[in-house]
Design a protein around this motif. Structure first.
Motif, mmCIF file in Angstrom:
data_model
loop_
_atom_site.group_PDB
_atom_site.id
_atom_site.type_symbol
_atom_site.label_atom_id
_atom_site.label_comp_id
_atom_site.label_asym_id
_atom_site.label_seq_id
_atom_site.Cartn_x
_atom_site.Cartn_y
_atom_site.Cartn_z
ATOM 1 N N ALA A 104 -51.896 30.404 24.246
ATOM 2 C CA ALA A 104 -52.018 31.301 25.402
ATOM 3 C C ALA A 104 -53.313 31.129 26.184
ATOM 4 O O ALA A 104 -53.386 31.519 27.349
ATOM 5 C CB ALA A 104 -51.879 32.751 24.934
ATOM 6 N N ILE A 105 -54.350 30.554 25.575
ATOM 7 C CA ILE A 105 -55.616 30.372 26.291
ATOM 8 C C ILE A 105 -55.415 29.519 27.537
ATOM 9 O O ILE A 105 -56.140 29.669 28.536
ATOM 10 C CB ILE A 105 -56.678 29.728 25.359
ATOM 11 C CG1 ILE A 105 -58.077 29.843 25.962
ATOM 12 C CG2 ILE A 105 -56.332 28.292 25.055
ATOM 13 C CD1 ILE A 105 -58.644 31.238 25.937
ATOM 14 N N LEU A 106 -54.410 28.645 27.513
ATOM 15 C CA LEU A 106 -54.160 27.769 28.661
ATOM 16 C C LEU A 106 -53.597 28.534 29.852
ATOM 17 O O LEU A 106 -53.536 27.981 30.962
ATOM 18 C CB LEU A 106 -53.217 26.631 28.264
ATOM 19 C CG LEU A 106 -53.756 25.675 27.189
ATOM 20 C CD1 LEU A 106 -52.735 24.586 26.898
ATOM 21 C CD2 LEU A 106 -55.081 25.058 27.614
ATOM 22 N N LEU A 107 -53.202 29.782 29.650
ATOM 23 C CA LEU A 107 -52.708 30.584 30.770
ATOM 24 C C LEU A 107 -53.838 30.983 31.715
ATOM 25 O O LEU A 107 -53.595 31.575 32.770
ATOM 26 C CB LEU A 107 -51.984 31.825 30.242
ATOM 27 C CG LEU A 107 -50.737 31.544 29.398
ATOM 28 C CD1 LEU A 107 -50.156 32.833 28.846
ATOM 29 C CD2 LEU A 107 -49.686 30.777 30.208
ATOM 30 N N ARG A 108 -55.050 30.638 31.364
ATOM 31 C CA ARG A 108 -56.183 30.803 32.282
ATOM 32 C C ARG A 108 -56.323 29.603 33.214
ATOM 33 O O ARG A 108 -57.108 29.642 34.154
ATOM 34 C CB ARG A 108 -57.483 30.945 31.485
ATOM 35 C CG ARG A 108 -57.637 32.243 30.703
ATOM 36 C CD ARG A 108 -58.871 32.179 29.831
ATOM 37 N NE ARG A 108 -59.262 33.491 29.336
ATOM 38 C CZ ARG A 108 -60.265 33.694 28.492
ATOM 39 N NH1 ARG A 108 -60.964 32.654 28.028
ATOM 40 N NH2 ARG A 108 -60.570 34.915 28.100
ATOM 41 N N GLU A 109 -55.559 28.542 32.943
ATOM 42 C CA GLU A 109 -55.748 27.271 33.652
ATOM 43 C C GLU A 109 -54.411 26.691 34.116
ATOM 44 O O GLU A 109 -53.863 25.786 33.483
ATOM 45 C CB GLU A 109 -56.441 26.266 32.736
ATOM 46 C CG GLU A 109 -57.744 26.749 32.128
ATOM 47 C CD GLU A 109 -58.294 25.772 31.101
ATOM 48 O OE1 GLU A 109 -57.839 24.604 31.064
ATOM 49 O OE2 GLU A 109 -59.178 26.172 30.328
ATOM 50 N N PRO A 110 -53.854 27.177 35.210
ATOM 51 C CA PRO A 110 -52.565 26.649 35.684
ATOM 52 C C PRO A 110 -52.564 25.136 35.881
ATOM 53 O O PRO A 110 -51.547 24.481 35.596
ATOM 54 C CB PRO A 110 -52.360 27.389 37.015
ATOM 55 C CG PRO A 110 -53.130 28.654 36.868
ATOM 56 C CD PRO A 110 -54.329 28.301 36.045
ATOM 57 N N GLU A 111 -53.669 24.586 36.327
ATOM 58 C CA GLU A 111 -53.727 23.139 36.552
ATOM 59 C C GLU A 111 -53.577 22.375 35.239
ATOM 60 O O GLU A 111 -52.929 21.320 35.194
ATOM 61 C CB GLU A 111 -55.037 22.755 37.231
ATOM 62 C CG GLU A 111 -55.188 21.268 37.524
ATOM 63 C CD GLU A 111 -54.105 20.692 38.429
ATOM 64 O OE1 GLU A 111 -53.801 19.492 38.298
ATOM 65 O OE2 GLU A 111 -53.560 21.447 39.263
ATOM 66 N N THR A 112 -54.145 22.912 34.153
ATOM 67 C CA THR A 112 -53.980 22.271 32.839
ATOM 68 C C THR A 112 -52.533 22.341 32.386
ATOM 69 O O THR A 112 -51.987 21.374 31.842
ATOM 70 C CB THR A 112 -54.896 22.926 31.795
ATOM 71 O OG1 THR A 112 -56.257 22.776 32.201
ATOM 72 C CG2 THR A 112 -54.721 22.274 30.430
ATOM 73 N N LEU A 113 -51.896 23.473 32.605
ATOM 74 C CA LEU A 113 -50.473 23.592 32.277
ATOM 75 C C LEU A 113 -49.673 22.512 32.997
ATOM 76 O O LEU A 113 -48.819 21.840 32.387
ATOM 77 C CB LEU A 113 -49.940 24.970 32.681
ATOM 78 C CG LEU A 113 -50.516 26.207 31.992
ATOM 79 C CD1 LEU A 113 -49.827 27.455 32.539
ATOM 80 C CD2 LEU A 113 -50.351 26.135 30.484
#
Length: 311
Positions: A110-119
């Protein structure tokens, strides 16, 4: 309507996946996650997490199983996605929803939900690595602290090439605290061009029907509801289906214990049984009574006897 058994780390293991899918009603299972760091993992890692790969990528009752990957390293995620498909996974799923602090500290879930570009980059990398025609799905939450990036995250996953998206109707911070915010899924569904699969707090047939009305989708992922009520998917498909009597649960518990005893070290068996019974007792009074009989017992031979005397 599609009904999918959720990937619940440390809970929906191969033993419960076999048991629950044997009750019928499920279209697919998503495995517990395979943790990807920075390299292509050996086959044994996939077989440990998802033993169904050794059985044609299906549970013993024939339900397809999809491997889930968790990580953010583009090349490693792509390479392991390829390996999962080579080993027989029914498509590939990406985990952007795990709320575990340990996982989040290592920049997964879920930490990646701070980074749409990483998703977007992770999904795109995996999509490009998969053979044409292989389904790529992803699972996320409404956000990390709040829902401020909900639309951006979903759009990034879609743009990266995902074919469908499961959303747990809570943020990471909300964890599993009730209620699930189905209305947010309804808002999100209006913006998506790929199928939305709703997840969160579907405990009963009535919950399923209300969730569908609010979210605008009949596709759902069942998690803890299926652990408490293994025939929930069958009952959703046939609302007039008679609920399993406790006599059937006695058979399921005995079979579950037999498999656990045969394949797990003794020191883990008692805890595994108690974990499931602890969930069952939330919905079944008979399980509550059984829970009080086993909750302090650690000796597997004593538990053998208690299972034989189960009533």
């Amino acid at each position: 309507m599609r009904l999918i058994l959720a990937p619940m780390e440390g809970l929906a293991d191969v033993y419960l996946r076999r048991l629950i899918t044997a009750q019928g009603g499920f279209d697919r299972v998503v495995s517990e996650f395979v943790r990807v760091v920075d390299q292509r993992l050996p086959e044994r890692v996939f077989y440990t997490v998802c033993p169904e790969l050794l059985e044609g990528g299906r549970t013993r009752s024939g339900t397809p199983v999809r491997v889930q990957l968790l990580g953010n390293h583009l090349e490693a995620m792509a390479a392991n996605a390829q390996r999962a498909i080579e080993l027989g996974s029914d498509g590939l799923d990406l985990n952007f929803g795990c709320p575990s602090k340990t996982v989040n500290r290592s920049q997964g879930g879920a930490i990646l939900l701070r980074e749409p570009e990483t998703l977007y980059r992770v999904v795109r990398s995996v999509r490009r690595a998969l053979p044409e025609g292989v389904t790529l799905s992803a699972k996320m939450r409404l956000g990390f602290e709040d829902t401020g990036l909900m639309f951006e995250n979903a759009a990034a996953i879609e743009a990266g090439g995902a074919d469908e998206l499961t959303v747990h109707a809570r943020t990471k911070v909300q964890g599993y605290a009730p209620p699930a915010h189905w209305h947010e899924l309804g808002r999100l569904n209006e913006q998506l061009n790929i199928p939305l699969i709703a997840n969160g707090d579907i405990w009963t047939v009535d919950d399923y029907q209300r969730c569908c009305a609010i979210t605008g989708t009949t596709d759902v992922m069942l998690g803890r509801g299926a652990i408490r009520t293994p025939d929930l998917a069958r009952r959703i498909r046939k609302p007039d289906h008679t609920a399993l009597p406790w006599s059937e649960y006695r058979v399921l518990l005995a079979g579950f214990w037999s498999e656990v005893r045969a394949q797990m070290p003794d020191r883990y068996c008692a805890g595994r049984l108690k974990q499931w019974v602890n969930h069952l007792r939330q919905a079944h009074t008979e399980a509550e009574a059984f829970w009080h009989r086993i909750r302090t017992e650690r000796n597997v031979a004593a538990l053998d006897r208690l299972l034989l005397d189960l009533d």
